[in-house]
Scaffold this motif. Structure first.
Motif, PDB file in Angstrom:
ATOM      1  N   ASP A 137     -47.616-103.055  44.938  1.00  8.59           N
ATOM      2  CA  ASP A 137     -48.304-102.908  43.647  1.00  8.59           C
ATOM      3  C   ASP A 137     -47.536-101.988  42.710  1.00  8.59           C
ATOM      4  OD1 ASP A 137     -50.306-104.684  44.075  1.00  8.59           O
ATOM      5  OD2 ASP A 137     -51.882-103.219  44.457  1.00  8.59           O
ATOM      6  N   ALA A 138     -46.919-100.942  43.265  1.00  8.01           N
ATOM      7  CA  ALA A 138     -46.133-100.027  42.433  1.00  8.01           C
ATOM      8  C   ALA A 138     -44.929-100.760  41.840  1.00  8.01           C
ATOM      9  CB  ALA A 138     -45.682 -98.828  43.254  1.00  8.01           C
ATOM     10  N   ASN A 139     -44.285-101.597  42.653  1.00  7.74           N
ATOM     11  CA  ASN A 139     -43.147-102.387  42.146  1.00  7.74           C
ATOM     12  C   ASN A 139     -43.582-103.314  41.018  1.00  7.74           C
ATOM     13  OD1 ASN A 139     -41.084-101.368  43.743  1.00  7.74           O
ATOM     14  ND2 ASN A 139     -41.534-102.747  45.444  1.00  7.74           N
ATOM     15  N   GLN A 140     -44.766-103.903  41.167  1.00  8.08           N
ATOM     16  CA  GLN A 140     -45.278-104.785  40.116  1.00  8.08           C
ATOM     17  C   GLN A 140     -45.588-103.984  38.854  1.00  8.08           C
ATOM     18  OE1 GLN A 140     -45.174-107.946  40.373  1.00  8.08           O
ATOM     19  NE2 GLN A 140     -46.197-108.525  38.470  1.00  8.08           N
ATOM     20  N   THR A 141     -46.067-102.753  39.050  1.00  3.15           N
ATOM     21  CA  THR A 141     -46.376-101.886  37.906  1.00  3.15           C
ATOM     22  C   THR A 141     -45.135-101.619  37.065  1.00  3.15           C
ATOM     23  OG1 THR A 141     -48.136-100.798  39.171  1.00  3.15           O
ATOM     24  CG2 THR A 141     -47.323 -99.650  37.217  1.00  3.15           C
ATOM     25  N   VAL A 142     -44.047-101.196  37.731  1.00  2.00           N
ATOM     26  CA  VAL A 142     -42.829-100.859  36.978  1.00  2.00           C
ATOM     27  C   VAL A 142     -42.134-102.112  36.460  1.00  2.00           C
ATOM     28  CG1 VAL A 142     -42.501 -98.693  38.221  1.00  2.00           C
ATOM     29  CG2 VAL A 142     -41.407-100.756  39.078  1.00  2.00           C
ATOM     30  N   LYS A 143     -42.388-103.251  37.113  1.00  2.00           N
ATOM     31  CA  LYS A 143     -41.817-104.505  36.608  1.00  2.00           C
ATOM     32  C   LYS A 143     -42.464-104.886  35.279  1.00  2.00           C
ATOM     33  CE  LYS A 143     -41.147-109.381  37.898  1.00  2.00           C
ATOM     34  NZ  LYS A 143     -41.402-110.408  38.947  1.00  2.00           N
ATOM     35  N   ILE A 144     -43.787-104.731  35.214  1.00  2.00           N
ATOM     36  CA  ILE A 144     -44.508-105.068  33.980  1.00  2.00           C
ATOM     37  C   ILE A 144     -44.263-104.026  32.902  1.00  2.00           C
ATOM     38  CG2 ILE A 144     -46.807-105.385  32.975  1.00  2.00           C
ATOM     39  CD1 ILE A 144     -47.740-106.363  35.746  1.00  2.00           C
ATOM     40  N   LYS A 145     -44.247-102.744  33.297  1.00  2.00           N
ATOM     41  CA  LYS A 145     -44.139-101.653  32.314  1.00  2.00           C
ATOM     42  C   LYS A 145     -43.083-100.659  32.790  1.00  2.00           C
ATOM     43  CE  LYS A 145     -46.036 -99.387  28.692  1.00  2.00           C
ATOM     44  NZ  LYS A 145     -45.901 -99.874  27.306  1.00  2.00           N
ATOM     45  N   PRO A 146     -41.795-100.978  32.623  1.00  2.00           N
ATOM     46  CA  PRO A 146     -40.730-100.117  33.151  1.00  2.00           C
ATOM     47  C   PRO A 146     -40.606 -98.774  32.433  1.00  2.00           C
ATOM     48  CG  PRO A 146     -39.812-101.942  31.879  1.00  2.00           C
ATOM     49  CD  PRO A 146     -41.267-102.214  32.014  1.00  2.00           C
ATOM     50  N   ASP A 147     -41.251 -98.603  31.287  1.00  2.85           N
ATOM     51  CA  ASP A 147     -41.155 -97.343  30.553  1.00  2.85           C
ATOM     52  C   ASP A 147     -42.407 -96.478  30.739  1.00  2.85           C
ATOM     53  OD1 ASP A 147     -42.847 -99.022  29.212  1.00  2.85           O
ATOM     54  OD2 ASP A 147     -42.094 -98.557  27.197  1.00  2.85           O
ATOM     55  N   ALA A 149     -44.154 -93.774  33.119  1.00  2.38           N
ATOM     56  CA  ALA A 149     -43.742 -92.832  34.161  1.00  2.38           C
ATOM     57  C   ALA A 149     -44.619 -92.900  35.403  1.00  2.38           C
ATOM     58  CB  ALA A 149     -43.730 -91.413  33.599  1.00  2.38           C
ATOM     59  N   LYS A 150     -45.919 -93.098  35.220  1.00  6.78           N
ATOM     60  CA  LYS A 150     -46.826 -93.054  36.373  1.00  6.78           C
ATOM     61  C   LYS A 150     -46.486 -94.114  37.415  1.00  6.78           C
ATOM     62  CE  LYS A 150     -51.226 -91.913  36.047  1.00  6.78           C
ATOM     63  NZ  LYS A 150     -52.696 -91.950  35.801  1.00  6.78           N
ATOM     64  N   GLY A 151     -45.968 -95.263  36.978  1.00  7.70           N
ATOM     65  CA  GLY A 151     -45.601 -96.309  37.926  1.00  7.70           C
ATOM     66  C   GLY A 151     -44.568 -95.821  38.930  1.00  7.70           C
ATOM     67  N   TYR A 152     -43.629 -94.994  38.470  1.00  3.09           N
ATOM     68  CA  TYR A 152     -42.592 -94.469  39.354  1.00  3.09           C
ATOM     69  C   TYR A 152     -43.165 -93.418  40.296  1.00  3.09           C
ATOM     70  CZ  TYR A 152     -39.541 -97.004  36.216  1.00  3.09           C
ATOM     71  OH  TYR A 152     -38.949 -97.997  35.495  1.00  3.09           O
ATOM     72  N   SER A 153     -44.210 -92.736  39.851  1.00  3.38           N
ATOM     73  CA  SER A 153     -44.900 -91.792  40.728  1.00  3.38           C
ATOM     74  C   SER A 153     -45.557 -92.540  41.889  1.00  3.38           C
ATOM     75  CB  SER A 153     -45.955 -91.013  39.936  1.00  3.38           C
ATOM     76  OG  SER A 153     -46.711 -90.177  40.780  1.00  3.38           O
ATOM     77  N   ARG A 154     -46.230 -93.659  41.567  1.00  7.17           N
ATOM     78  CA  ARG A 154     -46.851 -94.481  42.623  1.00  7.17           C
ATOM     79  C   ARG A 154     -45.788 -95.012  43.597  1.00  7.17           C
ATOM     80  NH1 ARG A 154     -51.786 -92.690  41.415  1.00  7.17           N
ATOM     81  NH2 ARG A 154     -52.842 -93.752  39.704  1.00  7.17           N
ATOM     82  N   LYS A 155     -44.691 -95.478  43.048  1.00  5.65           N
ATOM     83  CA  LYS A 155     -43.628 -96.041  43.871  1.00  5.65           C
ATOM     84  C   LYS A 155     -42.997 -94.964  44.753  1.00  5.65           C
ATOM     85  CE  LYS A 155     -39.340 -98.740  43.579  1.00  5.65           C
ATOM     86  NZ  LYS A 155     -38.385 -99.422  42.670  1.00  5.65           N
ATOM     87  N   GLY A 156     -42.756 -93.799  44.168  1.00  3.52           N
ATOM     88  CA  GLY A 156     -42.164 -92.701  44.938  1.00  3.52           C
ATOM     89  C   GLY A 156     -43.030 -92.282  46.103  1.00  3.52           C
TER      90      GLY A 156
END
Length: 556
Positions: free
Chosen positions: A61-71, A73-80
């Protein structure tokens, strides 16, 4: 976002806040079904999956988050976070750093990055994989070091060997591919400054059905003998040895004079300079000591001196800077020393200097007045439900006054509002360490454990808080809420399932293995009223309550 998606999202948020993570996942999944292009929905579901410790789904889900909205920051927090718990520490670092490029002051990203780096350092210090020891070895002038050893110097005429060294310089992690080559093992010994005679084993020969004819032995090639020392070198060494004796006797002026004569007799003898620098340090002549070491490095490199001697000069510079509390300069000098000769001693000095540098920076930043101002800004953000901003201000306040226990408690409350319960618990523990008799922090600790469904720990936290503040209504309500959750949980389980779950807790197992508690439980079975006298003992009462809370003992 459609009305249906918004409604499902709000239901998911409510379930998440109540600690019902499985229900939250269902609602967020429904919302995604109505609006599959909304990055926030995937981010929220990632958080719910992470709370369920389903980190693979959280990562997807985190990967999908940053794919949709790469700019965002919170998506990268989830992924990390997901990568961290899946064991991909370097991937987690990369993700957190990507997020910080977008939002450099985001505290969740900063905290996550710090935790992963701590984990990576612990892993590397405890690792048994020999390749990790060698990863930083191929920095600096590797070929010069190898050329100075007769055995590895001969290898430099072999193109495949030179190619392997170049490959490892470009990609140190590729060392593992070449460890089976005896030449590489011998080279590692040279670069580490330790003998590796086991690497000299001959290549395995194929089996022969008949003994091959004995080859005619060739006379062993003579190694070129070291030329005899010149009169100047002998005189220089003589002065140096006398200087060493004077230094040991603490005759520092005499030692300096002798080391000076040693270098004058042989201006290639850089040991005379580094030894003189050591004496100058004893006399607190730090600038002169550094100047001697820098001259030793310059002369040594011009005359192709042993890299260990150059490393020693850099290390001595680092020692001077450490002694004068110039820790950043010390770190730089130790790093240069390690590029010349990677020794455990210098590595230890580097780590100590880095720690001292960090502590000095923290101490220089302390300012209680500015801390109070940041705390007030944090309180204002919290009241207005701007929780990320409140965390940022509380963090600044902590840096300005790390001994103020209320700051950790306040930041814990903000982390809890964001569902970051592990960080909340860390802050609670830090607050308790500073002021263990602060009641409010136990309420916040209990709340964090409650949302993590760690009900026994929540009850323990509330109990400790109530002992400090018996009339605290917030903790009374928290205790009631936890007991209701325990009852709901038990109502759907058989007694055996409850017992099996309880036995996963080491503390419960220890209580049941206690001979005294065993006897009390047996007495209770024979006469239920017998427990009343035993419960007058505070320690027994506490253990008994834990068994009740865990469902091992049924009352009423």
């Amino acid at each position: 976002m459609s009305a249906a998606a918004l409604e499902a999202k709000n239901q998911g948020n409510a379930a998440f806040s109540a600690g019902n993570y499985e229900e939250a996942v269902k609602h967020f999944t429904t919302a995604i079904g109505h609006d599959a292009g909304n990055h926030v929905l995937y981010s929220n579901r990632s958080a719910a999956y992470a709370s369920l410790k389903n980190y693979q789904q959280a990562l997807e889900d985190a990967n999908q988050t940053v794919k949709i909205k790469p700019d965002w920051a919170k998506g990268y927090s989830r992924k990390g976070l997901a990568l961290h718990y899946l064991g991909d520490l370097r991937g987690a670092i990369q993700s957190y750093e990507q997020g910080l490029k977008l939002e450099p002051t985001n505290q969740l990203l900063l905290d996550g990055l710090r935790d992963v780096k701590d984990a990576l350092e612990s892993e590397s210090m405890g690792a048994s994989d020999p390749t990790k020891m060698f990863q930083n070895m191929f920095s600096g002038d590797v070929f010069t070091k190898l050329k100075m050893n007769p055995k590895t110097a001969a290898y430099l005429n072999q193109p495949d060997y030179v190619n392997m060294i170049n490959m490892m310089k470009a990609n140190p992690s590729s060392i593992q591919m070449y460890l089976s080559d005896p030449r590489i093992m011998a080279s590692l010994g040279v670069l580490m400054g330790i003998p590796m005679d086991f690497a000299q084993a001959p290549d395995a020969e194929p089996m022969e059905t008949e003994a091959p004819p004995k080859p005619q032995e060739k006379p062993a090639e003579k190694q070129p003998e070291k030329p005899p020392a010149s009169e100047e070198e002998k005189l220089s060494d003589e002065y140096k040895e006398k200087g060493n004796a004077a230094y040991k006797a603490k005759k520092f002026d005499e030692a300096i004079d002798l080391y000076t004569k040693s270098f004058e007799a042989n201006n290639k003898n850089i040991t005379a300079l580094t030894n003189r620098a050591a004496v100058l340090v004893e006399q607190s002549k730090f600038d002169e000591a550094i100047a001697d070491c820098e001259k030793a490095i310059e002369v040594g490199r011009a005359n192709y001196a042993d890299y260990k001697l150059i490393a020693k000069a850099f290390q001595r510079i680092g020692n001077v800077h450490t002694k004068t509390k110039k820790y950043d300069e010390a770190v730089e000098a130790y790093k240069k020393s390690l590029t010349e000769d990677r020794t455990p001693q210098t590595l230890d000095l580097l780590r100590k200097a880095e720690k001292l540098s960090e502590e000095k920076a923290k101490n220089d930043y302390v300012n209680p007045e500015l801390s109070t101002q940041a705390k007030e800004r944090g309180n204002d953000h919290f009241r207005n439900q701007r929780y990320p901003e409140s965390i940022q201000e509380y963090t600044e306040a902590i840096k300005r006054n790390p001994k103020d226990h209320t700051l950790y408690s306040n930041r814990a409350a903000s982390y809890t509002k964001l569902g970051e319960y592990n960080y909340a618990l860390k802050d609670c523990e830090e607050c308790i360490k500073i002021k263990p008799d602060f009641p409010k922090v136990y309420s916040r600790k209990g709340t964090a454990h409650y949302f993590m469904k760690e009900y026994e720990k929540a009850l323990d936290a509330y109990d400790k808080g109530m002992k400090l503040d018996p009339s605290n209504s917030e903790m009374e309500e928290g205790t009631k809420r936890v007991m209701e959750a325990i009852q709901r949980q038990r109502s759907s389980r058989t007694p055996e399932e409850i017992r099996q779950e309880a036995m996963k807790n080491p503390e419960i197992v220890a209580i049941l293995q206690d001979p005294v508690m065993n006897q009390i439980l047996q007495d209770m079975q024979a006469d239920p009223k017998a427990i009343e006298n035993h419960l007058k003992n505070p320690m027994i009462n506490a253990k008994f309550q834990k068994l009740v809370n865990a469902g091992i003992v049924q009352m009423g």
